[in-house]
Design a protein around this motif. Structure first.
Motif, mmCIF file in Angstrom:
data_model
loop_
_atom_site.group_PDB
_atom_site.id
_atom_site.type_symbol
_atom_site.label_atom_id
_atom_site.label_comp_id
_atom_site.label_asym_id
_atom_site.label_seq_id
_atom_site.Cartn_x
_atom_site.Cartn_y
_atom_site.Cartn_z
ATOM 1 N N PHE A 1 46.328 -39.843 35.055
ATOM 2 C CA PHE A 1 45.469 -39.138 35.748
ATOM 3 C C PHE A 1 46.163 -37.908 36.461
ATOM 4 N N TYR A 2 47.223 -38.582 37.137
ATOM 5 C CA TYR A 2 48.083 -37.356 38.048
ATOM 6 C C TYR A 2 48.626 -36.461 37.117
ATOM 7 N N LEU A 3 49.287 -36.910 35.897
ATOM 8 C CA LEU A 3 50.210 -36.090 35.110
ATOM 9 C C LEU A 3 49.056 -35.149 34.373
ATOM 10 N N ASP A 4 47.768 -35.451 34.030
ATOM 11 C CA ASP A 4 46.754 -34.664 33.499
ATOM 12 C C ASP A 4 46.513 -33.504 34.530
ATOM 13 N N LEU A 5 46.336 -34.115 35.722
ATOM 14 C CA LEU A 5 46.071 -33.019 36.967
ATOM 15 C C LEU A 5 47.033 -32.143 37.080
ATOM 16 N N ALA A 6 48.453 -32.543 36.950
ATOM 17 C CA ALA A 6 49.500 -31.413 37.233
ATOM 18 C C ALA A 6 49.600 -30.650 35.926
ATOM 19 N N ALA A 7 49.253 -30.974 34.898
ATOM 20 C CA ALA A 7 49.203 -30.185 33.648
ATOM 21 C C ALA A 7 47.898 -29.255 33.848
ATOM 22 N N ASN A 8 46.679 -29.542 34.146
ATOM 23 C CA ASN A 8 45.616 -28.722 34.419
ATOM 24 C C ASN A 8 46.131 -27.684 35.549
ATOM 25 N N HIS B 1 45.042 -34.944 48.359
ATOM 26 C CA HIS B 1 45.200 -36.222 47.649
ATOM 27 C C HIS B 1 44.779 -36.224 46.071
ATOM 28 N N PRO B 2 45.553 -36.642 45.226
ATOM 29 C CA PRO B 2 45.180 -36.658 44.118
ATOM 30 C C PRO B 2 43.763 -37.060 43.771
ATOM 31 N N LYS B 3 43.014 -38.098 44.074
ATOM 32 C CA LYS B 3 42.006 -38.500 43.687
ATOM 33 C C LYS B 3 40.997 -37.354 44.009
ATOM 34 N N ASP B 4 41.032 -36.859 45.146
ATOM 35 C CA ASP B 4 40.003 -35.710 45.437
ATOM 36 C C ASP B 4 40.333 -34.218 44.853
ATOM 37 N N THR B 5 41.376 -34.032 44.213
ATOM 38 C CA THR B 5 41.804 -32.867 43.483
ATOM 39 C C THR B 5 40.912 -32.512 42.414
ATOM 40 N N SER B 6 40.496 -31.440 42.240
ATOM 41 C CA SER B 6 39.749 -30.896 40.831
ATOM 42 C C SER B 6 40.087 -29.674 40.303
ATOM 43 N N VAL B 7 39.692 -29.618 39.272
ATOM 44 C CA VAL B 7 40.032 -28.387 38.192
ATOM 45 C C VAL B 7 39.043 -27.172 39.060
ATOM 46 N N HIS C 1 50.843 -29.017 47.229
ATOM 47 C CA HIS C 1 51.605 -30.049 47.469
ATOM 48 C C HIS C 1 50.575 -31.243 47.184
ATOM 49 N N LEU C 2 51.108 -31.900 46.103
ATOM 50 C CA LEU C 2 50.264 -33.118 45.669
ATOM 51 C C LEU C 2 50.834 -34.410 45.286
ATOM 52 N N PRO C 3 50.963 -35.444 46.591
ATOM 53 C CA PRO C 3 51.911 -36.311 46.598
ATOM 54 C C PRO C 3 51.538 -37.347 45.504
ATOM 55 N N VAL C 4 52.431 -37.821 44.747
ATOM 56 C CA VAL C 4 52.110 -38.812 43.704
ATOM 57 C C VAL C 4 52.669 -40.027 44.064
ATOM 58 N N GLN C 5 53.486 -40.243 45.128
ATOM 59 C CA GLN C 5 53.954 -41.542 45.514
ATOM 60 C C GLN C 5 54.693 -42.353 44.466
ATOM 61 N N SER C 6 54.005 -42.551 43.317
ATOM 62 C CA SER C 6 54.634 -43.496 42.358
ATOM 63 C C SER C 6 54.522 -42.985 40.811
ATOM 64 N N GLY C 7 55.269 -43.380 39.810
ATOM 65 C CA GLY C 7 54.702 -43.073 38.705
ATOM 66 C C GLY C 7 54.630 -44.435 37.728
ATOM 67 N N SER C 8 54.455 -45.461 38.560
ATOM 68 C CA SER C 8 53.938 -46.913 38.101
ATOM 69 C C SER C 8 52.384 -47.331 38.498
ATOM 70 N N ASP C 9 51.651 -47.342 37.529
ATOM 71 C CA ASP C 9 50.432 -47.728 37.826
ATOM 72 C C ASP C 9 50.233 -48.943 38.660
ATOM 73 N N ARG C 10 51.057 -49.967 38.497
ATOM 74 C CA ARG C 10 51.002 -51.343 39.195
ATOM 75 C C ARG C 10 51.369 -50.788 40.698
ATOM 76 N N ILE C 11 52.086 -49.996 40.983
ATOM 77 C CA ILE C 11 52.690 -49.749 42.275
ATOM 78 C C ILE C 11 51.542 -48.960 42.950
ATOM 79 N N LEU C 12 51.030 -47.894 42.128
ATOM 80 C CA LEU C 12 49.735 -47.129 42.727
ATOM 81 C C LEU C 12 48.353 -47.977 43.300
#
Length: 174
Positions: A137-144, A92-98, A115-126
């Motif tokens: 947060f997700y995009l920064d995580l993926a970049a890291n 889960h992205p919120k529990d994923t760390s560097v 495998h890191l489910p994004v589910q949506s690219g919209s903050d409103r929908i998230l």
């Protein structure tokens, strides 16, 4: 066991996230983690039966917390003699760390695949999904991940058509 070489090892059951679309917390209950010694013992037993590859399973493996946290558990598993390689599902992205990414980069037996489910690219929908993170947060995580785990594979899940999703919300995901 999947076959003569591979076994799935459950490290946790249930989930405490309560994503708005998910039934898991209601049918499987809150997150419960197995002890790290018990997990290592099960893997060693599988190796004694000829298994050389392991997948650690949980609804949210990287929320694992027992005597060890998830990166520490990965280090323990990596040290098991006779194990050729291992992986894990699902994060889960919120529990994923560097720290997790550093462990993935360092551990020679751990597959470089996340495998890191994004589910949506919209903050409103998230937020409506109760995911606990933003697009940034997700995009920064993926970049890291891409920076730390050189050549690592990254896969995801996407939900489209979520209730009240607009064309703009969809475009944010697209």
């Amino acid at each position: 066991y999947e076959d003569k070489d591979h076994a799935y090892v459950v490290i946790s059951e249930g989930c405490s996230n309560f994503c708005s679309y998910c039934v898991v917390p209601y049918v499987r209950g809150p997150l419960r983690n197995r002890g790290s010694k018990e997990i290592v013992k099960e893997i060693k037993g599988a190796i004694d039966k000829g298994i050389t590859k392991i997948t650690l399973l949980g609804q949210n493996v990287n929320a694992y917390q027992s005597a060890a946290d998830f990166p520490q558990l990965l280090r323990m598993v990596n040290e098991i003699e006779g194990l050729k390689d291992f992986t894990f599902l699902t994060s889960h992205p919120k529990d994923t760390s560097v720290e997790l990414f550093k462990a993935m980069a360092q551990l020679e037996k751990l597959k470089k695949s996340l495998h890191l489910p994004v589910q949506s690219g919209s903050d409103r929908i998230l937020k409506l999904m109760n995911r606990g993170y933003t697009k940034k947060f997700y995009l920064d995580l993926a970049a890291n991940y891409r920076t730390i785990v050189k050549g690592g594979a990254l896969s995801t899940d996407i939900i489209v058509g979520f209730p009240t999703e607009t064309k703009d919300d969809f475009q944010g995901t697209y």
